[in-house]
Design a protein around this motif. Structure first.
Motif, mmCIF file in Angstrom:
data_model
loop_
_atom_site.group_PDB
_atom_site.id
_atom_site.type_symbol
_atom_site.label_atom_id
_atom_site.label_comp_id
_atom_site.label_asym_id
_atom_site.label_seq_id
_atom_site.Cartn_x
_atom_site.Cartn_y
_atom_site.Cartn_z
ATOM 1 N N ILE A 349 42.820 36.163 20.310
ATOM 2 C CA ILE A 349 42.619 34.744 20.058
ATOM 3 C C ILE A 349 43.744 34.213 19.168
ATOM 4 C CG2 ILE A 349 41.157 35.171 18.047
ATOM 5 C CD1 ILE A 349 40.627 32.402 20.663
ATOM 6 N N GLY A 350 44.305 33.089 19.563
ATOM 7 C CA GLY A 350 45.444 32.532 18.842
ATOM 8 C C GLY A 350 46.778 32.999 19.369
ATOM 9 N N ASN A 351 46.781 33.726 20.464
ATOM 10 C CA ASN A 351 48.016 34.278 21.020
ATOM 11 C C ASN A 351 48.208 33.724 22.431
ATOM 12 O OD1 ASN A 351 50.021 35.894 22.178
ATOM 13 N ND2 ASN A 351 49.484 37.639 20.895
ATOM 14 N N LEU A 352 49.293 32.999 22.662
ATOM 15 C CA LEU A 352 49.527 32.382 23.960
ATOM 16 C C LEU A 352 49.683 33.432 25.053
ATOM 17 C CD1 LEU A 352 52.022 29.514 23.034
ATOM 18 C CD2 LEU A 352 49.546 29.397 23.306
ATOM 19 N N ARG A 353 50.497 34.433 24.821
ATOM 20 C CA ARG A 353 50.684 35.473 25.828
ATOM 21 C C ARG A 353 49.416 36.306 26.001
ATOM 22 N NH1 ARG A 353 56.886 37.376 24.236
ATOM 23 N NH2 ARG A 353 57.817 35.308 24.569
ATOM 24 N N GLY A 354 48.645 36.409 24.939
ATOM 25 C CA GLY A 354 47.368 37.084 25.047
ATOM 26 C C GLY A 354 46.404 36.338 25.947
ATOM 27 N N ALA A 355 46.459 34.991 25.919
ATOM 28 C CA ALA A 355 45.605 34.196 26.800
ATOM 29 C C ALA A 355 45.944 34.475 28.260
ATOM 30 C CB ALA A 355 45.763 32.709 26.485
ATOM 31 N N LEU A 356 47.230 34.581 28.566
ATOM 32 C CA LEU A 356 47.647 34.902 29.932
ATOM 33 C C LEU A 356 47.165 36.288 30.331
ATOM 34 C CD1 LEU A 356 49.268 34.436 32.532
ATOM 35 C CD2 LEU A 356 51.298 35.266 31.317
ATOM 36 N N LEU A 357 47.423 37.262 29.476
ATOM 37 C CA LEU A 357 47.015 38.628 29.796
ATOM 38 C C LEU A 357 45.498 38.737 29.906
ATOM 39 C CD1 LEU A 357 47.701 41.609 30.204
ATOM 40 C CD2 LEU A 357 47.672 41.878 27.708
ATOM 41 N N GLY A 358 44.791 38.126 28.967
ATOM 42 C CA GLY A 358 43.337 38.186 28.992
ATOM 43 C C GLY A 358 42.749 37.533 30.227
ATOM 44 N N GLY A 359 43.319 36.401 30.644
ATOM 45 C CA GLY A 359 42.830 35.735 31.848
ATOM 46 C C GLY A 359 43.019 36.585 33.089
ATOM 47 N N LEU A 360 44.204 37.172 33.228
ATOM 48 C CA LEU A 360 44.465 38.009 34.403
ATOM 49 C C LEU A 360 43.600 39.267 34.421
ATOM 50 C CD1 LEU A 360 48.366 37.727 34.583
ATOM 51 C CD2 LEU A 360 46.669 36.428 35.865
ATOM 52 N N VAL A 361 43.456 39.900 33.257
ATOM 53 C CA VAL A 361 42.619 41.103 33.184
ATOM 54 C C VAL A 361 41.170 40.764 33.496
ATOM 55 C CG1 VAL A 361 41.687 42.847 31.608
ATOM 56 C CG2 VAL A 361 44.126 42.327 31.580
ATOM 57 N N LEU A 362 40.698 39.656 32.950
ATOM 58 C CA LEU A 362 39.313 39.250 33.193
ATOM 59 C C LEU A 362 39.079 38.942 34.668
ATOM 60 C CD1 LEU A 362 36.532 38.554 32.028
ATOM 61 C CD2 LEU A 362 37.369 36.222 31.654
ATOM 62 N N GLY A 363 40.027 38.228 35.286
ATOM 63 C CA GLY A 363 39.884 37.894 36.703
ATOM 64 C C GLY A 363 39.826 39.136 37.579
ATOM 65 N N VAL A 364 40.709 40.081 37.320
ATOM 66 C CA VAL A 364 40.717 41.315 38.112
ATOM 67 C C VAL A 364 39.450 42.129 37.855
ATOM 68 C CG1 VAL A 364 41.918 43.491 38.470
ATOM 69 C CG2 VAL A 364 43.230 41.386 38.223
ATOM 70 N N ALA A 365 39.002 42.189 36.596
ATOM 71 C CA ALA A 365 37.783 42.936 36.279
ATOM 72 C C ALA A 365 36.577 42.337 36.983
ATOM 73 C CB ALA A 365 37.562 42.947 34.764
ATOM 74 N N GLU A 366 36.496 41.016 37.013
ATOM 75 C CA GLU A 366 35.404 40.356 37.731
ATOM 76 C C GLU A 366 35.444 40.689 39.213
ATOM 77 O OE1 GLU A 366 34.114 36.250 35.448
ATOM 78 O OE2 GLU A 366 35.473 36.176 37.151
ATOM 79 N N SER A 367 36.638 40.654 39.772
ATOM 80 C CA SER A 367 36.779 40.943 41.197
ATOM 81 C C SER A 367 36.354 42.376 41.510
ATOM 82 C CB SER A 367 38.221 40.701 41.637
ATOM 83 O OG SER A 367 38.375 40.892 43.024
ATOM 84 N N TYR A 368 36.797 43.321 40.701
ATOM 85 C CA TYR A 368 36.401 44.709 40.897
ATOM 86 C C TYR A 368 34.890 44.870 40.700
ATOM 87 C CZ TYR A 368 41.317 46.156 40.768
ATOM 88 O OH TYR A 368 42.646 46.323 41.035
ATOM 89 N N GLY A 369 34.344 44.185 39.708
ATOM 90 C CA GLY A 369 32.920 44.285 39.442
ATOM 91 C C GLY A 369 32.073 43.771 40.583
ATOM 92 N N SER A 370 32.526 42.656 41.212
ATOM 93 C CA SER A 370 31.779 42.127 42.351
ATOM 94 C C SER A 370 31.805 43.099 43.529
ATOM 95 C CB SER A 370 32.359 40.775 42.764
ATOM 96 O OG SER A 370 33.692 40.912 43.229
ATOM 97 N N ALA A 371 32.892 43.866 43.657
ATOM 98 C CA ALA A 371 32.961 44.854 44.739
ATOM 99 C C ALA A 371 32.057 46.050 44.471
ATOM 100 C CB ALA A 371 34.403 45.326 44.918
#
Length: 407
Positions: A349-371
């Motif tokens: 939190i408070g990190n711009l590049r962290g927001a990008l990384l966190g968003g991508l990791v979260l999106g992929v984790a959700e996708s894997y979880g739905s599978a």
């Protein structure tokens, strides 16, 4: 669990996760920038995103009408660019309004962070319910339009009188009465009080009746408001065009546009924060507000720019969301906003590049979880991942704050 399904379609689930993760990342920027500067969570940022989605839908209806058609991405591109501009402008305006009404009065009084957090939650509910108002908005709109005009006239007169007395005060006289009050409440509350007062006066004197009854003005306004409020879906459906195949997954032009646009805006924002004058001001206030003020940094202006940039990114995310999903509702920002906040915390939190990384990791984790577990468990997987990451690394994956970012 369906491990075989995931392994057989690993690239498809990865690309799908990156697409949604890009949207999460753009929304997460609003959370992470406000937290980096003010050390508080702007829970109303999800509604900033929601208003942007409606701006996209309204733009398509305004340009095309309400008839349902299917276009290719490239045919819809001019309207999409116009919708992007409209969404960014509306979301940025809502973000600035939040800063002015819900945060600045509390910050000026050095209110505790908990009070600002409660104000953010209240603003979130107010903005969400305002989009869902029907009859009340229709009944008040004609009179309020007149009252706003009269109220601004009254406010202008009051502010003029205050300014005149302040000039006299600077010439040697001590400010008293009205001047001291004006310095305490500033001009914003004066305008609001003046508009409410004007509405009450007009209602009491019966001045609103001729307006409501004149040439169907009331009916036209009501019809326009209700039609605009009831637009949840783009009349134009964007048909993805398959460009090439990777591991059995056919990548479409919509996938590329969403991910590439998000990455491009993230790079532009990172350069803005690290290379521009306002960016240096944002990092200075985030690192040490008192020292920044002593160095001449206008913290109020920096906070305004922070909310403005967060709103612009939310509007861009809203456009990509409507391009991918195509429909919205007044509560569409709630779950996505919670996930975007999760992405911000996940990356740091408070990190711009962290927001990008966190968003991508979260999106992929959700996708894997739905599978693995089914689509109904998609949200659960995302939040379980958040808990696991915070147990191992409480500061997030990157952990570097906005104020400590290297220039």
């Amino acid at each position: 669990m369906h491990f075989q399904l995931l392994f057989d379609n690993i690239l498809a689930f990865t690309i799908g996760g990156l697409v949604f993760g890009s949207i999460y990342a753009l929304v997460a920027l609003g959370y992470t920038m406000v937290y980096g500067v003010l050390q508080l969570i702007n829970f109303a940022h999800s509604e900033v995103f929601m208003y942007g989605t409606f701006a996209v839908a309204w733009t398509f209806v305004f340009v095309h009408g309400t008839d349902q058609v299917t276009w290719s991405l490239w045919r819809a591109l001019p309207v999409l660019l116009l919708a992007l501009l409209a969404a960014m402008l509306l979301s940025a305006s809502i973000a600035l309004l939040l800063e002015r009404v819900a945060y600045r009065p509390l910050l000026n009084k050095n209110a505790p962070k908990l009070i600002a957090l409660i104000s953010a939650i209240g603003a979130s509910f107010a903005l969400s319910e305002a989009m869902g108002v029907r009859d009340l908005l229709s009944d008040l709109l004609p009179g309020m339009l007149v009252s706003v005009l009269i109220g601004f006239v009254i406010a202008t007169v009051i502010v003029f009188v205050i300014a005149t007395r302040q000039q006299a005060a600077t010439a040697g006289e001590e400010p008293t009465g009205l001047v001291e009050s004006a310095r305490a409440v500033r001009s914003g509350p004066i305008v609001v009080v003046s508009i409410v007062l004007a509405y009450m006066i007009c209602k009491t004197l019966g001045l609103l009746s001729p307006i409501n009854e004149s040439v169907g003005l009331r009916e036209k306004l009501i019809d326009y408001v209700r039609k605009a409020r009831d637009i949840y879906t783009n009349p134009v459906t964007i048909r993805p065009h398959r460009l090439f195949e990777i591991g059995g997954y056919r990548v479409s032009d919509v996938d590329i546009v969403v991910v590439a646009s998000a990455l491009l805006m993230m790079v532009a924002l990172d350069l803005f924060v690290r290379r521009t004058k306002f960016g240096r001001g944002i990092r200075a206030v985030a690192q040490d507000p008192e020292s920044a003020a002593l160095m001449g940094v206008n913290s109020t202006r920096v906070i305004q720019v922070t909310f403005l940039v967060g709103g612009l990114m939310a509007g861009a995310a809203a456009t990509l969301y409507m391009l991918r999903i195509g429909s919205t509702r007044q509560n569409s920002g709630f779950i996505l906003g919670v996930k975007a906040f999760t992405a911000a915390v996940l990356g740091g939190i408070g990190n711009l590049r962290g927001a990008l990384l966190g968003g991508l990791v979260l999106g992929v984790a959700e996708s894997y979880g739905s599978a693995l577990f089914g689509s109904k468990w998609q949200d659960v997987v995302a939040f379980v991942l958040l808990v696991l990451i915070l147990l191992v690394r409480p500061s997030g994956l990157l952990g570097e704050s906005l104020g400590k970012a290297r220039a």
